[in-house]
Write a protein that holds these residues in place. Sequence first.
Motif, PDB file in Angstrom:
ATOM      1  N   GLU A   1       0.835  -1.196   0.000  1.00 50.79           N
ATOM      2  CA  GLU A   1       0.000   0.000   0.000  1.00 50.79           C
ATOM      3  C   GLU A   1       0.872   1.250   0.000  1.00 50.79           C
ATOM      4  OE1 GLU A   1      -3.958   0.656   2.337  1.00 50.79           O
ATOM      5  OE2 GLU A   1      -2.346   1.558   3.546  1.00 50.79           O
TER       6      GLU A   1
ATOM      7  N   GLY B   1       0.978   5.799  -0.949  1.00 56.06           N
ATOM      8  CA  GLY B   1       0.198   7.013  -1.049  1.00 56.06           C
ATOM      9  C   GLY B   1       0.050   7.490  -2.481  1.00 56.06           C
TER      10      GLY B   1
ATOM     11  N   ARG C   1      -7.778   2.182  -3.168  1.00 57.68           N
ATOM     12  CA  ARG C   1      -8.409   1.657  -1.960  1.00 57.68           C
ATOM     13  C   ARG C   1      -9.348   2.710  -1.380  1.00 57.68           C
ATOM     14  NH1 ARG C   1      -4.989  -2.042   1.854  1.00 57.68           N
ATOM     15  NH2 ARG C   1      -6.894  -3.244   1.529  1.00 57.68           N
ATOM     16  N   GLN C   2     -10.248   2.283  -0.515  1.00 57.25           N
ATOM     17  CA  GLN C   2     -11.230   3.203   0.052  1.00 57.25           C
ATOM     18  C   GLN C   2     -10.601   4.252   0.960  1.00 57.25           C
ATOM     19  OE1 GLN C   2     -14.308   0.857   1.921  1.00 57.25           O
ATOM     20  NE2 GLN C   2     -15.288   0.348  -0.039  1.00 57.25           N
ATOM     21  N   ASN C   3      -9.418   3.985   1.481  1.00 55.50           N
ATOM     22  CA  ASN C   3      -8.750   4.941   2.376  1.00 55.50           C
ATOM     23  C   ASN C   3      -7.969   6.012   1.621  1.00 55.50           C
ATOM     24  OD1 ASN C   3      -6.597   3.476   1.425  1.00 55.50           O
ATOM     25  ND2 ASN C   3      -5.921   2.711   3.431  1.00 55.50           N
ATOM     26  N   GLY C   4      -8.102   6.039   0.299  1.00 55.45           N
ATOM     27  CA  GLY C   4      -7.416   7.043  -0.486  1.00 55.45           C
ATOM     28  C   GLY C   4      -6.022   6.645  -0.927  1.00 55.45           C
ATOM     29  N   LYS C   5      -5.580   5.451  -0.512  1.00 56.87           N
ATOM     30  CA  LYS C   5      -4.266   4.957  -0.906  1.00 56.87           C
ATOM     31  C   LYS C   5      -4.404   3.948  -2.040  1.00 56.87           C
ATOM     32  CE  LYS C   5      -1.990   5.996   3.435  1.00 56.87           C
ATOM     33  NZ  LYS C   5      -1.061   5.523   4.495  1.00 56.87           N
ATOM     34  N   TYR C   6      -3.270   3.397  -2.451  1.00 54.77           N
ATOM     35  CA  TYR C   6      -3.255   2.501  -3.609  1.00 54.77           C
ATOM     36  C   TYR C   6      -2.397   1.268  -3.334  1.00 54.77           C
ATOM     37  CZ  TYR C   6      -4.984   6.632  -6.047  1.00 54.77           C
ATOM     38  OH  TYR C   6      -5.723   7.719  -6.439  1.00 54.77           O
TER      39      TYR C   6
END
Length: 260
Positions: free
Chosen positions: A172, A174, A195-200
Amino acid sequence: MIKAPQIFLWHQAQGLPKDIFAGQTLAIIDSEQTQQQPYLQFNLGLHVGDSASQVQKRRIALLKALQPYGVTRLQWLNQTHSTTAYLVDDQIEATLLDGDGLVTQQKGVALMMMTADCLPIVVSNAQGTEIACLHAGWRGLANGIIEATLAKMQTQPVYAWIGAAISQANFEVGAEVKAAFVSQNSDFENDFIARQNGKYLADLYAIATKKLQALGITSVTGGDRCSYAETDSFYSYRRQAKTGRMATFIFISAQDDRLA
């Protein structure tokens, strides 16, 4: 997988010319033996807090295991997540050089790179007369360590093998990491899963493969192991920050037969 008797294990690179041998050491010799946590049984990194004398003994054991095949020395670097690469000849440097890429045409010189999630990549020309070895974390990959190392080669690289590194499912990052790659090539957009948390989730294997192919390498193998997930085989810095290092090596054999 190849076993050097009573010493250690490594998994062997595939898809390289017959006179080229490469592999990546594993963290564990025998899972039934008592482990020396957090370094397990075959840490080769001198910079991770393990006993320096024990690490040197392991490095000597590795050299001795490769000597029957003509290896005369192991060429290490002080790895710095850079884009610095060197040509290796028959001269031995008095001090350890800083960098992340090595190239040689010398037989019997094993080029060494340590990793614990980053990409270890080995490369050969078609004739098996010139090789390279490099270490690519995401920063080095984005900044051009592959390009810088292959630029040191005097012949066209054709074959590459990528050792175990962290897989996309476990890496994961940023948005700034994605931006660093997509700004170079829009095709890298496909190598990131939002991803739902804004990361990739980043696919370093796919990015490296595209970079290698863009430089004329027609055969890329490996890239199918995960240092993070395979706890019985590999060190992983992301899984456990205090840990050891595997070593990925490549050399031009001075013998007719491959290791067996």
